[in-house]
Structure formats: C-alpha cells, structure tokens
Design an enzyme around this catalytic site. Sequence first.
Site, PDB file in Angstrom:
ATOM      1  N   ASP A 140      60.954  55.358  85.329  1.00  0.00           N
ATOM      2  CA  ASP A 140      59.710  55.936  84.796  1.00  0.00           C
ATOM      3  C   ASP A 140      59.564  55.591  83.310  1.00  0.00           C
ATOM      4  O   ASP A 140      58.503  55.139  82.860  1.00  0.00           O
ATOM      5  CB  ASP A 140      59.743  57.456  84.996  1.00  0.00           C
ATOM      6  N   ARG A 190      41.496  51.150  84.222  1.00  0.00           N
ATOM      7  CA  ARG A 190      42.482  52.011  83.564  1.00  0.00           C
ATOM      8  C   ARG A 190      43.851  51.967  84.224  1.00  0.00           C
ATOM      9  O   ARG A 190      44.767  52.639  83.791  1.00  0.00           O
ATOM     10  CB  ARG A 190      41.973  53.457  83.578  1.00  0.00           C
TER      11      ARG A 190
END
Lengths: 238, 238
Positions: free
Chosen positions: B161, B206
């Site tokens: 992550d 995005r």
Amino acid sequence: MLRSCAPRLRTLGALRGLTGGARPAVGDAGPALLIPQGFSANGVTGSIRLEIPSIRDWTESWSKEIRLLFDQFMKKCEDGSWKRVPSYRYISPQDSKPTKEEGQMSRARIFSRSYDDGLGFEFVMFHNDVEKRTVCFFQGGPHLQGPSGLLHGGALATMIDVTGGVTAVMTGEFVMTANLNINFKRPIPLGSVIVINSQIDKVEGRKFFVSCDVQSVDEKTLYSNATGLFISLDPEKK
Amino acid sequence: MLRSCAPRLRTLGALRGLTGGARPAVGDAGPALLIPQGFSANGVTGSIRLEIPSIRDWTESWSKEIRLLFDQFMKKCEDGSWKRVPSYRYISPQDSKPTKEEGQMSRARIFSRSYDDGLGFEFVMFHNDVEKRTVCFFQGGPHLQGPSGLLHGGALATMIDVTGGVTAVMTGEFVMTANLNINFKRPIPLGSVIVINSQIDKVEGRKFFVSCDVQSVDEKTLYSNATGLFISLDPEKK
C-alpha cells in the site's frame, strides 16, 4: 511452501481450542506461546520463543463501545451458538520446550499483537460454527495511523487477513492466505470501533473463499469490503 | 470523503520535496511532523501533533544486504535519474502550529513508522520519475511476525500500500487507496530483505492503476504480486 508453513499450521490450529466463560481480568497473565524449535521457511531454519505477558483481548484502553459489544457477545456464548476466539492462550505440546534465540529474532512477536496495550491492534473475535462466520470488533490504536486522524489501510488489511484467516481456520483446517482483494470505500477514524464480519462463501477442494465487510457499529457506514482466498495445507486434500 | 482526506493530501504531497545527498546519520534528529489542527473524517474532528524523534531511513539494525542496496541507489541518485523518497522530514506551513491532544490521540504515530528502530517496518524507497516507478527495500523486523519465522501478510500488504501509494503520489497528485488486490505466492522469512517494485500502468482521469511485485534481492523468488487503484483527490479532475 507447504512444509515451510507447518509451524503456522500448529499455531493456527490452536484456535480450535476455544475459550468461553468469564471475561479475563485486566493484566491477566497468560502462558508463554512457544513456537517451533525447528522450522523451515524458504531454507531459513531457526526457532523462536514468544513470551506472552498478558492476554490482550481486554485492556483498560478499550472504549465503552467495544466493551459493550464484548459483553453482548459473551452473553451469546452462553448457549454455545457463539464462541470467543482466543488470541494466544496456547502451548503446543510439541513446541513446549523453551529455546533461546540470539539477536533480533529473540524479540519476535505476532504482528497483530505486537503493540503495548491500547496503542495498536485492539480486537476480539467471536465465531459462529453453524453460520460459518466470524465477527471481529476492532479498535485501532494511535500507532496505526495512516492519513492524519485516520486508520492506515495496511492496518485494516491486516485485520481483514486475520479475521478471514480465522474464519477458514475455524472449519478445522490449517490454511494460509493466497489472495486478498480489498476495496477501501471510506476512511476510518483512528480510535473508532469497527465491526469486521467474515464468512465462508464457498469451499472448493483446498480453497476457502471468504468474504468480509467492514462497518461502523451502527451498520450505517460501510468502510470496506473484501474477499480472501485461503488455502488448506492439508497434504491429503486436493 | 474527499474533504475528509484533505489532511492526508497535504502530508502525502510533502513527498514531492525529495531529498538526495548524503546518508542521514544514525539518530539524526528530524523535525516534528505537524498535521492538521482541524481535520474532518466521517464527522470526527480533531488534531494531532506528531513528534518525530529521528529519521528512520537508516538504522543500525539494517542488515548488510539492505545497506548495500541503499548505497547502490544513493549512487544512482547522483545523476538525478533516481531520487530517494523521504519519509517524514516535513512540516506543512499551514500545519505548523503545535496543538495539544488529550488521551490516546496524543500518541498518534504513522503506522509504517511506529516501531522502535529495528523492530518493525525498516525500509527506504527510491523513485524514478522518467520510468514512473518506485523501488522499496524492505526488511521486516521481529514485531512483524505472522506464522512463526515468517512475515505477516498484513505487514506485506502495508508495504505494498505504501509503495504503490508513493508511486502515484510522485506524479504530483494527492491520492488515496481505493483497492488493493494482492497475491501471496510464497512466505517471506522474517528479517530478510525484499524488494518491492511498483509502477504506474495506466492513468484514467482520477484513477491511477499501479502494479507491484515483491521479490528476493537476487530476483530468483517472486513472493507476491499485486495491483492497486489509487484515486486522485484533486477536485478539478474528473
């Protein structure tokens, strides 16, 4: 890979020895968790002795909210429909001889229990055998911060891994995680209590397909949903 | 959700202020990281002041292997093709006024940097702007244990992550994690050094689609591969 995970199997298998009964006292001293004197992981061999200073399913740092949930589910345990999943109250007979590790490995701790009380992963899990599902009440401590004031995604992934893995293990199998697919839908305020519901959707041979959702206590906010694939390490299964 | 993540944006955006040059001294004192005096996350508001006692990209606990990799990549930084990604050397101007939090929140720490030196997430990252990729050298400390002697899957998910997020942030965008899909292929020995390579595969509006692989230093063992979806929080993007 299967052989290298054998120690985990024994550890996870210990979860089957469920505890019920009274809430442990704060600071209640648990036994040491002794894990393998000889293990092999990708060619690395060694041994680790973990001293578990206390049972961490209950600490003074728990909020009123998680204490209430704990009490509610302890009541559900009274008729046997739910059982509290123990965290570390286990010494495997074959692993009960203490060993001495040198250096950093002598400081090994289970990740999800590696923080001092109140700082990290504060949680308790309950399992329903009939429904094949597990519920985890989780209060992320201040050392699990990602964006300011919010829980780190990796900390949530950890708890999804743990809860999903326990759900598969509770069938009596030894498993390891093969896949986690996690959708992060809304940020989780640090220190808030969340509920992770996990259930087995399907079993195919050695494969356990598990799904999880992560919600607020009032169930009004879905923070995350996820799937997990856990593989049984039973060599007799195909 | 966008508004609630604004503080993270400022923090992550700070990563663009890259550091090069000499290796930080052991125990080198970094500045405090001050983050938002007023933030909002799902209706929760508050503020946190983080005191960062030292720069953690280099500690005595690093193995020879990770030190060599660090030195190799610091050399690559000399011509500007690679840059070292700083961890916490940042004070946002708008967040520079100290605040006082009561209780547990006064102890907030960034999860991936919450352990004492050598015990948890030991890592350093380098980024290549032209190739739009990031490499992370990661040595998991003894408090990150899953199965005995092995790295916890949640700790690996955390580093995937972080590395994937940094890869997206380095384009100059503020992002948050929307999805992580991780395949765990082989167990990782606790304390070993692994290499996480992350790159941007595609950008759609995005959405930043990132892929990661996790290998041994000699590249002979693929421990894991993963994809990540990170969403820009730029309100002007569609």
